[in-house]
Write a protein that holds these residues in place. Structure first.
Motif, PDB file in Angstrom:
ATOM      1  N   TYR A  12       0.854  -1.184   0.000  1.00 16.70           N
ATOM      2  CA  TYR A  12       0.000   0.000   0.000  1.00 16.70           C
ATOM      3  C   TYR A  12       0.889   1.233   0.000  1.00 16.70           C
ATOM      4  CZ  TYR A  12      -3.660  -3.276   1.275  1.00 16.70           C
ATOM      5  OH  TYR A  12      -4.526  -4.326   1.275  1.00 16.70           O
ATOM      6  N   ALA A  13       0.504   2.247  -0.786  1.00 17.43           N
ATOM      7  CA  ALA A  13       1.297   3.474  -0.830  1.00 17.43           C
ATOM      8  C   ALA A  13       0.375   4.682  -0.883  1.00 17.43           C
ATOM      9  CB  ALA A  13       2.233   3.476  -2.034  1.00 17.43           C
ATOM     10  N   PHE A  14       0.467   5.535   0.137  1.00 17.50           N
ATOM     11  CA  PHE A  14      -0.195   6.828   0.083  1.00 17.50           C
ATOM     12  C   PHE A  14       0.620   7.675  -0.889  1.00 17.50           C
ATOM     13  CE2 PHE A  14      -1.639   5.259   4.157  1.00 17.50           C
ATOM     14  CZ  PHE A  14      -2.945   5.727   4.242  1.00 17.50           C
ATOM     15  N   ILE A  15      -0.060   8.237  -1.895  1.00 15.68           N
ATOM     16  CA  ILE A  15       0.648   9.016  -2.911  1.00 15.68           C
ATOM     17  C   ILE A  15      -0.065  10.344  -3.153  1.00 15.68           C
ATOM     18  CG2 ILE A  15       1.702   7.043  -4.086  1.00 15.68           C
ATOM     19  CD1 ILE A  15      -1.115   8.538  -5.906  1.00 15.68           C
ATOM     20  N   ASP A  16       0.716  11.344  -3.493  1.00 19.63           N
ATOM     21  CA  ASP A  16       0.203  12.642  -3.924  1.00 19.63           C
ATOM     22  C   ASP A  16       0.466  12.705  -5.429  1.00 19.63           C
ATOM     23  OD1 ASP A  16       0.458  15.523  -4.697  1.00 19.63           O
ATOM     24  OD2 ASP A  16      -0.029  15.824  -2.578  1.00 19.63           O
ATOM     25  N   PRO A  17      -0.540  13.066  -6.236  1.00 23.54           N
ATOM     26  CA  PRO A  17      -0.366  13.052  -7.693  1.00 23.54           C
ATOM     27  C   PRO A  17       0.826  13.848  -8.220  1.00 23.54           C
ATOM     28  CG  PRO A  17      -2.672  13.303  -7.179  1.00 23.54           C
ATOM     29  CD  PRO A  17      -1.913  13.411  -5.868  1.00 23.54           C
ATOM     30  N   GLN A  18       1.262  14.869  -7.501  1.00 21.21           N
ATOM     31  CA  GLN A  18       2.378  15.680  -7.979  1.00 21.21           C
ATOM     32  C   GLN A  18       3.693  15.390  -7.257  1.00 21.21           C
ATOM     33  OE1 GLN A  18       2.282  17.501 -10.686  1.00 21.21           O
ATOM     34  NE2 GLN A  18       0.114  17.033 -10.945  1.00 21.21           N
ATOM     35  N   LYS A  39       5.640 -10.007  -8.656  1.00 21.53           N
ATOM     36  CA  LYS A  39       6.298  -9.982  -7.344  1.00 21.53           C
ATOM     37  C   LYS A  39       5.498  -9.166  -6.348  1.00 21.53           C
ATOM     38  CE  LYS A  39      10.866 -11.220  -8.495  1.00 21.53           C
ATOM     39  NZ  LYS A  39      12.171 -11.298  -7.937  1.00 21.53           N
ATOM     40  N   ILE A  40       4.873  -8.068  -6.821  1.00 16.26           N
ATOM     41  CA  ILE A  40       4.044  -7.255  -5.935  1.00 16.26           C
ATOM     42  C   ILE A  40       2.859  -6.674  -6.707  1.00 16.26           C
ATOM     43  CG2 ILE A  40       5.913  -6.586  -4.378  1.00 16.26           C
ATOM     44  CD1 ILE A  40       5.896  -3.818  -5.749  1.00 16.26           C
ATOM     45  N   GLN A  41       1.851  -6.317  -5.956  1.00 16.85           N
ATOM     46  CA  GLN A  41       0.738  -5.513  -6.458  1.00 16.85           C
ATOM     47  C   GLN A  41       0.773  -4.235  -5.627  1.00 16.85           C
ATOM     48  OE1 GLN A  41      -3.978  -5.337  -5.984  1.00 16.85           O
ATOM     49  NE2 GLN A  41      -3.261  -7.342  -6.640  1.00 16.85           N
ATOM     50  N   LEU A  42       0.776  -3.106  -6.289  1.00 14.12           N
ATOM     51  CA  LEU A  42       0.818  -1.826  -5.594  1.00 14.12           C
ATOM     52  C   LEU A  42      -0.588  -1.257  -5.534  1.00 14.12           C
ATOM     53  CD1 LEU A  42       2.631   0.349  -4.325  1.00 14.12           C
ATOM     54  CD2 LEU A  42       2.904   1.318  -6.603  1.00 14.12           C
ATOM     55  N   ARG A  43      -1.036  -0.942  -4.340  1.00 13.97           N
ATOM     56  CA  ARG A  43      -2.352  -0.308  -4.173  1.00 13.97           C
ATOM     57  C   ARG A  43      -2.111   1.142  -3.784  1.00 13.97           C
ATOM     58  NH1 ARG A  43      -6.335  -4.671  -2.121  1.00 13.97           N
ATOM     59  NH2 ARG A  43      -5.868  -6.274  -3.660  1.00 13.97           N
ATOM     60  N   LEU A  44      -2.453   2.026  -4.691  1.00 18.78           N
ATOM     61  CA  LEU A  44      -2.250   3.455  -4.467  1.00 18.78           C
ATOM     62  C   LEU A  44      -3.414   4.028  -3.672  1.00 18.78           C
ATOM     63  CD1 LEU A  44      -0.989   4.516  -8.009  1.00 18.78           C
ATOM     64  CD2 LEU A  44       0.356   3.850  -6.004  1.00 18.78           C
ATOM     65  N   ILE A  45      -3.090   4.830  -2.684  1.00 20.92           N
ATOM     66  CA  ILE A  45      -4.084   5.517  -1.869  1.00 20.92           C
ATOM     67  C   ILE A  45      -3.867   7.009  -2.109  1.00 20.92           C
ATOM     68  CG2 ILE A  45      -4.973   5.879   0.464  1.00 20.92           C
ATOM     69  CD1 ILE A  45      -3.514   3.169   1.173  1.00 20.92           C
ATOM     70  N   PRO A  46      -4.672   7.609  -2.990  1.00 24.23           N
ATOM     71  CA  PRO A  46      -4.454   9.013  -3.359  1.00 24.23           C
ATOM     72  C   PRO A  46      -4.808   9.990  -2.235  1.00 24.23           C
ATOM     73  CG  PRO A  46      -5.808   7.878  -5.008  1.00 24.23           C
ATOM     74  CD  PRO A  46      -5.720   6.992  -3.808  1.00 24.23           C
ATOM     75  N   VAL A  47      -3.895  10.927  -2.012  1.00 19.61           N
ATOM     76  CA  VAL A  47      -4.107  12.038  -1.095  1.00 19.61           C
ATOM     77  C   VAL A  47      -3.661  13.301  -1.811  1.00 19.61           C
ATOM     78  CG1 VAL A  47      -3.778  10.643   0.988  1.00 19.61           C
ATOM     79  CG2 VAL A  47      -1.830  11.839   0.006  1.00 19.61           C
ATOM     80  N   GLY A  48      -3.861  14.415  -1.188  1.00 16.36           N
ATOM     81  CA  GLY A  48      -3.383  15.673  -1.747  1.00 16.36           C
ATOM     82  C   GLY A  48      -3.084  16.642  -0.629  1.00 16.36           C
TER      83      GLY A  48
END
Length: 138
Positions: A12-18, A39-48
């Motif tokens: 899981y990764a909290f990400i900011d679009p920029q 090997k992995i599945q990445l689940r993006l958790i969008p924040v800003g």
């Protein structure tokens, strides 16, 4: 929002679009072919953290094909994630609230379960992506 193949160990990764570190992290995973090799599945958790990126994250959450929009955005398509303020930002604010309640304040913020069963947290871009992947999928 999953990237990679179903059934692969999840990161899981909290990400900011920029966030340039988020982009670099995902580009490193793509370059190493960790998705293609399951090997992995990445689940993006969008924040800003800014108004514009919250609107972009909300657009991403609302989009029927968020993976395609994200990959076009990563490839430099400036129209892939428009900052539309009319899109409900409740999901983004919930993600941000979770992040803040855990005292997370940077992106990417990466969470995964290691093969030994322990939960690991990486603040920012991992220094050694292969070590992280081997810790999960070894």
């Amino acid at each position: 929002m999953p990237l990679g193949r179903a059934g692969a160990p999840v990161v899981y990764a909290f990400i900011d679009p920029q966030c340039p570190h988020c982009h670099s992290f995902i580009n490193d995973i793509l370059a190493a072919k960790h998705f293609e090799n399951s090997k992995i599945q990445l689940r993006l958790i969008p924040v800003g953290f800014k108004e514009e990126t919250r609107a972009q994250a909300a657009y991403l959450i609302a989009k029927p094909d968020p993976q395609g929009s994200w990959m076009r955005h990563m490839a430099g398509d400036e129209t892939a994630l428009p900052a539309r303020k009319e899109i409900n930002q409740q999901g983004v604010m919930r993600n941000l609230s979770i992040m803040q309640s855990w005292k997370f304040n940077v992106t990417p913020m990466i969470i995964y379960r290691a093969k030994d069963g322990s939960v690991k947290i990486v603040r920012g871009k991992p220094k050694d992506l292969n070590a992280l992947v081997n810790d999960i999928a070894g």
